[in-house]
Design a protein around this motif. Structure first.
Motif, PDB file in Angstrom:
ATOM      1  N   ASN A 558     -37.842  63.153 -68.256  1.00 39.50           N
ATOM      2  CA  ASN A 558     -39.017  62.301 -68.470  1.00 39.50           C
ATOM      3  C   ASN A 558     -40.220  62.763 -67.660  1.00 39.50           C
ATOM      4  O   ASN A 558     -41.173  62.031 -67.473  1.00 39.50           O
ATOM      5  N   ASP A 814     -48.334  58.413 -63.424  1.00 34.73           N
ATOM      6  CA  ASP A 814     -48.282  58.747 -64.840  1.00 34.73           C
ATOM      7  C   ASP A 814     -47.798  57.529 -65.632  1.00 34.73           C
ATOM      8  O   ASP A 814     -46.668  57.073 -65.446  1.00 34.73           O
ATOM      9  N   PRO A 815     -48.653  56.997 -66.519  1.00 34.23           N
ATOM     10  CA  PRO A 815     -48.266  55.758 -67.217  1.00 34.23           C
ATOM     11  C   PRO A 815     -47.117  55.962 -68.206  1.00 34.23           C
ATOM     12  O   PRO A 815     -46.494  54.990 -68.645  1.00 34.23           O
ATOM     13  N   THR A 816     -46.802  57.211 -68.570  1.00 31.01           N
ATOM     14  CA  THR A 816     -45.720  57.388 -69.539  1.00 31.01           C
ATOM     15  C   THR A 816     -44.347  57.335 -68.877  1.00 31.01           C
ATOM     16  O   THR A 816     -43.328  57.315 -69.563  1.00 31.01           O
TER      17      THR A 816
END
Ligand code: SRM
Ligand SMILES: Cc1cc2nc3c(=O)[nH]c(=O)nc-3n(C[C@H](O)[C@H](O)[C@H](O)COP(=O)(O)OP(=O)(O)OC[C@H]3O[C@@H](n4cnc5c(N)ncnc54)[C@H](O)[C@@H]3O)c2cc1C
Ligand code: SF4
Ligand code: FES
Lengths: 848, 113
Positions: A558, A814-816
């Motif tokens: 991720n 990191d928003p993801t």
């Protein structure tokens, strides 16, 4: 209705028959019952001596034939044949009816009836069990306290005898070889070759007594005394008989079948006895009266019988008894009419005792046709010469064996010449395979079987590929035509210290994700010598690194990273464990014990890495290089500290080794382990270098790995003290770093190394290339120049500045990156483009 | 008056802070963009999202060239993307969005509309 063929004996040849028959019996005419005396399925007896390297009998096993038509009964030999009823009886009393019976019972070692031949301490050399027994005896001898060197006497100086002498030496005994003929290997070599061979063998510390019979063996104060015919007396702990073999033809004799003059089941050229339901193949057969003690003729007989059972008309073509071997580092080869027995045959000899080279060609009376030959000391030309037997010579025989004119053109070989005698593969067959797309040695092995027997034809296969215009490219990628080893030498030998300069002078373009990390690794491996005190993220080098090396952490699926601090030898204090727990808790990281005896903290975002590592470094941790092609872990077992069986301090050694080699960059990752006794709880034999304690020192195993293609490590040196051990590992690692290909672990590296383990031992133990001093210096520079990579980052603001998720928003994560809870810990939310994010784990925690 | 599309440029960092052939990620209107400076000084900006893994990581790949075309290799499964077009050279059916980039007064800017 299916017919039944009973095969008595599951040795190499019996097994080959099963393979051949199953492979060709497309109409399923036959079912096969194999009655085997040995308790293990067929194995590679030719490679028996390699058992001493690993003591792993599994490794010798031949690939089994999985087919419902085959029934294999292990440990239940055939004891009687009833020819009238066409049945055989087994030792367990079972009766099996046959339509065809194939005897493949091999042969038994011949033990000359000298007085004392049956004393405890006397052995033969044919099965793994024989070697196990010799090993136990050798170990027992090592433990006795009687004065004098521990030694072993081998009776018989042929091929097997010399192999046995080698094995005894590996077991720590000093070997003596007694041969009744006036020279060693009398069957294969002539007088001149034998004399040179003897000099080589004696130079290796083997005492040779030729022209002497063994007169008697007597027990002597817990050891034995071997008396030779001239009165010489040898003190010894072990005697190994390897004085030839006798065909095992008793079953046939009992059944009233005729045997050859010197024994062996008498068969015609179709391998059939006078009873048309009974056949014999392999070492037990006397084809038209002649027995063959090599595997290739046996295989040919198996093929003949398989063909005949399927109503073919094959006949045994006679056999190539050529041999080539490398014994204790000495090349010996003999082929064709080596003893010039043909009418009018001429011998052309080149003998150079100073250079250690003897070569003889036997040619027809007009000197045009090659009949045979003997090579000792340098058998380079063997492959080509053997294939030329019976053909018109492409050059003057003298020129063919003179050291300068030795290079023979593989293209000159006639189409029918045999390249691989183990599997009877011709030049023509190889050519067809190459044209059909088999353009590498492994591909040729897969489709023609050439090279999969004794392996001696592999160099010839390479030459043939070359004659077909197939280039074995060693180019790293589109930017460099060099191999990694060549680039390593360029960097070591020039003043080039950057990728830009290297690619400008020696390559093309701007590089890629293959050559850049490879060059970064070379620069790092050499940094101890070339650039002490440098850091892998200095200057331009930073841009070459793979993301793992660039952020000194392992990238996860991720986009987050894992953190693996070094835990040398797997030993860790409670305080440090607590720090790891606290750091994981405070940064919300997932924790797991790895397979490498340490703790991995997962799920760190780039910008968290420095803060995490500041806490870890303050607590005394350093980088574990889980991200690098570098030393990973040296696993340990508890050893003498705690274990009731431990014989050495395995934890202490593992820690010392891990600290010595930490940070060493290599073509691929390096793993190690140290076990405190032969129970091997640290799995050292599955490591690139593994150490197992002995009563008096250490055994060093090299070139093992788990992973994709597991390979057990080979014994490199045994029973050495710690200093010798460390020096040997130093050299081993530096030699590997210098010569391996990119991403080639030690196991495939060794497999490709010409000369294999013996060559490796020559280079790093006996310094045959004269490079050991260089290797030692390189390792000393590495050890002296080591510093913790993470500390280096924390102390340098410029390097620290790179650890942000977004340059224009340094504080923003990191928003993801999203996590879900799984078994009480955070794990990545499964994000796939265009798909919803899973917000709970696929399994829910149930609270009881 | 002609309606003119408003071009919106967002500052990323100082041009001199970009290490040649090593990317950085920037947030441009809440979207992660990977910005690269190649060895010849040229600038490229493309989406930071690796379409094969779904991770926002392209800025961390290795920069190089394939037959002379500047590229970045995804650090996850190593597919190579052309910097100028965003096309995946290992699978041309896949591409990532690219963005205009420029240097203005020594500052790198990326255009988001
Ligand atoms: C964490 C760990 C699994 C675990 O949870 O236990 C692990 C995890 C990974 N292994 Fe492993 N291996 C781990 C022990 C092993 C072991 C066991 C051992 O070391 O005793 C093996 C088999 C032994 C061996 O290597 O010979 C092992 C054989 C591999 C291989 C196959 C290597 C081969 O030669 O075939 C790879 C692939 C590679 O390196 O190319 C691999 C690659 C990986 C990578 C790096 C895959 C990747 O690129 O993401 C994984 C990421 C690690 C990370 O931290 O992000 N891992 N891996 C273990 C870390 C050990 C450590 O403390 O450093
Ligand atoms: C250490 C060593 C090194 C060698 N090196 C080479 C080499 O480099 N090159 C080469 O060409 N050859 C070499 N050889 C010789 C080669 O191994 C033999 O030629 C080959 O194994 C013969 O195969 P075989 O099947 O005929 O006999 P074997 O392999 O001996 O198999 C016969 C099997 O039959 C079993 N058996 C016997 N009687 C019965 C019965 N009544 N019922 C059921 N089973 C029975 C035996 O237990 C045995 O398992 C070497 C041999 C040794 C020992
Ligand atoms: S076995 Fe495969 S999935 Fe498991 S850690 Fe190793 S590389 Fe990853
Ligand atoms: S000659 Fe033995 S494998 Fe080819």
């Amino acid at each position: 209705m299916m017919r039944t063929v009973v095969v008595a004996g599951h040795g190499m040849v019996g097994h080959r028959l099963v393979e051949a028959l199953i492979g060709r019996d497309l109409q399923r005419q036959w079912r096969i019952v194999v009655l085997a005396e040995e308790a293990r399925p067929a194995y590679d007896r030719v490679a028996l001596s390699s058992y001493v390297d690993s003591w792993d009998a599994e490794a010798l096993t031949l690939p089994p034939v999985a087919d419902d038509r085959v029934e294999l009964r292990l440990g239940d030999p055939c004891v009687r044949i009833d020819r009238r009823k066409r049945t055989v009886r087994t030792a367990s009393g079972r009766r099996v009816r046959y339509d065809a019976l194939v005897l493949a019972t091999g042969s038994a070692p011949f033990v000359p009836p000298v007085p004392g031949h049956d004393l405890p301490g006397c052995y033969v050399y044919r099965t793994p069990e024989d070697l196990d027994a010799i090993r136990v005896a050798a170990q027992r001898a090592m433990q006795t306290t009687v004065a004098g060197r521990r030694s072993g006497v081998v009776v018989g100086g042929g091929l097997l005898g010399l192999e046995a002498a080698h094995a005894l030496r590996q077991l720590g005994l000093s070997p003596h070889v007694v041969e009744i003929a006036p020279r060693l290997m009398p069957m294969q070599v002539d007088e001149g070759g034998g004399a040179l061979l003897r000099r080589f063998i004696e130079g290796l510390g083997v005492r040779v007594y030729c022209g002497h019979a063994t007169a008697a063996i007597e027990p002597d104060r817990g050891r034995m005394l071997v008396r030779l015919s001239d009165g010489t007396e040898l003190d010894t702990d072990v005697v190994v008989f390897s004085a030839g073999v006798r065909p095992r033809d008793q079953l046939a004799r009992d059944a009233g079948l005729p045997v050859g003059e010197r024994g062996g089941v008498l068969v015609d050229a179709s391998c059939r006895t006078c009873d048309d339901g009974i056949w014999a193949i392999g070492e037990c057969a006397a084809v038209e009266g002649r027995c063959y003690g090599l595997v290739a003729p046996g295989y040919a007989m198996a093929e003949v019988v398989a063909d005949r059972l399927l109503d073919g008309h094959a006949t045994f073509p006679g056999a190539d008894t050529a041999t080539k071997l490398k014994l204790l580092g000495v090349d010996v080869a003999s082929f064709g009419d080596a003893h010039a027995t043909a009418e009018g045959a001429l011998e052309v000899i080149h003998n150079d005792p100073v250079a250690g080279r003897y070569a003889k060609l036997v040619v027809s009376d007009d000197a045009r046709t090659l009949l045979g030959g003997v090579l000792v000391g340098d058998a380079e030309a063997y492959g080509t010469l053997r294939a030329l037997v019976g053909a018109v010579l492409p050059a003057d025989p003298g020129a063919l064996i003179s050291p300068s004119g030795g290079e023979l053109d593989a293209a000159a070989l006639p189409a029918g010449a045999q390249v691989c005698s183990c599997h009877a593969v011709t030049v023509e067959t190889i050519g067809t395979a190459v044209r059909d797309g088999a353009t590498t040695v492994p591909a040729l092995k897969a489709c023609t079987k050439a090279g999969t027997g004794c392996g001696s034809c592999v160099p010839m296969l390479k030459k043939l590929l070359a004659t077909h215009g197939v280039e074995q490219s060693k180019a790293l990628c589109e930017h460099f035509t060099h191999s990694r080893a060549e680039l390593f030498e360029i960097v070591a030998a020039t003043r080039i210290r950057t990728f830009s300069e290297l690619v400008a002078k020696h390559g093309t373009g701007r590089g890629c994700d293959i050559c850049k990390p490879a060059v970064a690794s070379i620069l790092a491996s050499l940094s101890g010598v070339l650039n002490p005190g440098s850091h892998i993220l200095d200057g331009e080098q930073a841009a070459l690194q793979d993301t793992n090396d660039h952020f000194l952490a392992n990238l996860q699926r991720n986009g987050t990273y894992s953190v693996v601090p070094r835990v040398p030898g797997g030993e860790i204090t409670p305080e440090k464990l607590i720090v790891l727990g606290e750091v994981a808790r405070d940064f919300g990281l997932y924790t797991k014990i790895t397979g490498g005896q340490r703790i991995d903290l997962f799920g760190a975002r780039v910008e968290q890495l420095p803060a995490i590592w500041r806490r870890l470094v303050d607590a005394g941790f350093e980088s574990g290089h889980a991200y690098g092609k570098a030393l990973r872990t040296v696993k340990s077992c508890v050893g003498t500290d705690w274990c009731r069986y431990g014989v050495q301090d395995s934890v202490g050694l593992a820690i010392a080794l891990e600290l010595r080699y930490r940070g060493l960059r290599a073509p691929h990752k390096l793993k190690s382990g140290v076990s405190g006794c032969a129970r091997e709880c640290a799995e050292a034999r599955s490591k690139d270098f593994g150490v197992i304690a002995t009563e008096t020192g250490w055994n060093l195993y090299v070139c093992g790995n788990g992973g994709f293609r597991p390979r057990h490590a080979d014994l490199l040196v045994s029973d050495v003290d710690t200093q010798t051990l460390v020096r040997t590992i130093d050299r081993f690692l530096m030699f590997y770093v210098r010569t391996a290909d990119r991403l080639q672990r030690t196991a495939p590296w060794l497999e490709e190394l010409e000369g294999g383990l013996d060559h490796l031992r020559d280079v790093i133990v006996d310094d045959s290339l004269g490079i050991c001093a260089e290797l030692d210096t390189a390792m000393a520079a590495h050890v002296a120049g080591y510093s913790d990579e993470w500390r280096g980052v924390l102390e340098d603001p410029a390097k620290l500045a790179r650890f942000t998720s977004f340059v224009n928003a340094p504080g923003v994560p990191d928003p993801t990156v999203e996590f879900v809870e799984e078994r009480g810990q955070p794990t990545p939310a499964h994000r796939r483009p265009g798909q919803p994010v899973l917000i709970a784990g696929p399994t829910l925690t149930v609270v009881r | 008056m002609t309606a003119q599309l408003q071009r919106h440029w967002t500052a990323v960092c100082c041009y001199d802070d970009l290490v040649p052939e090593r990317g950085v990620a920037a947030l441009i209107d809440c979207v992660a963009v990977a910005v690269f400076r190649t060895h010849d000084g040229a600038l490229h900006a493309l989406s930071n999202m690796d379409p094969f893994s779904g991770a926002s990581v392209l800025s961390r790949g290795i920069v190089g060239d394939r037959e002379g075309r500047p590229t970045v290799a995804s650090p996850i499964y190593k597919q190579v993307f052309e910097l100028a077009t965003g096309i995946c050279l290992d699978d041309p059916s896949v591409s990532v969005p690219t963005y205009p980039a420029r240097v203005s007064n020594g500052v790198v800017e990326v255009c988001s509309s």
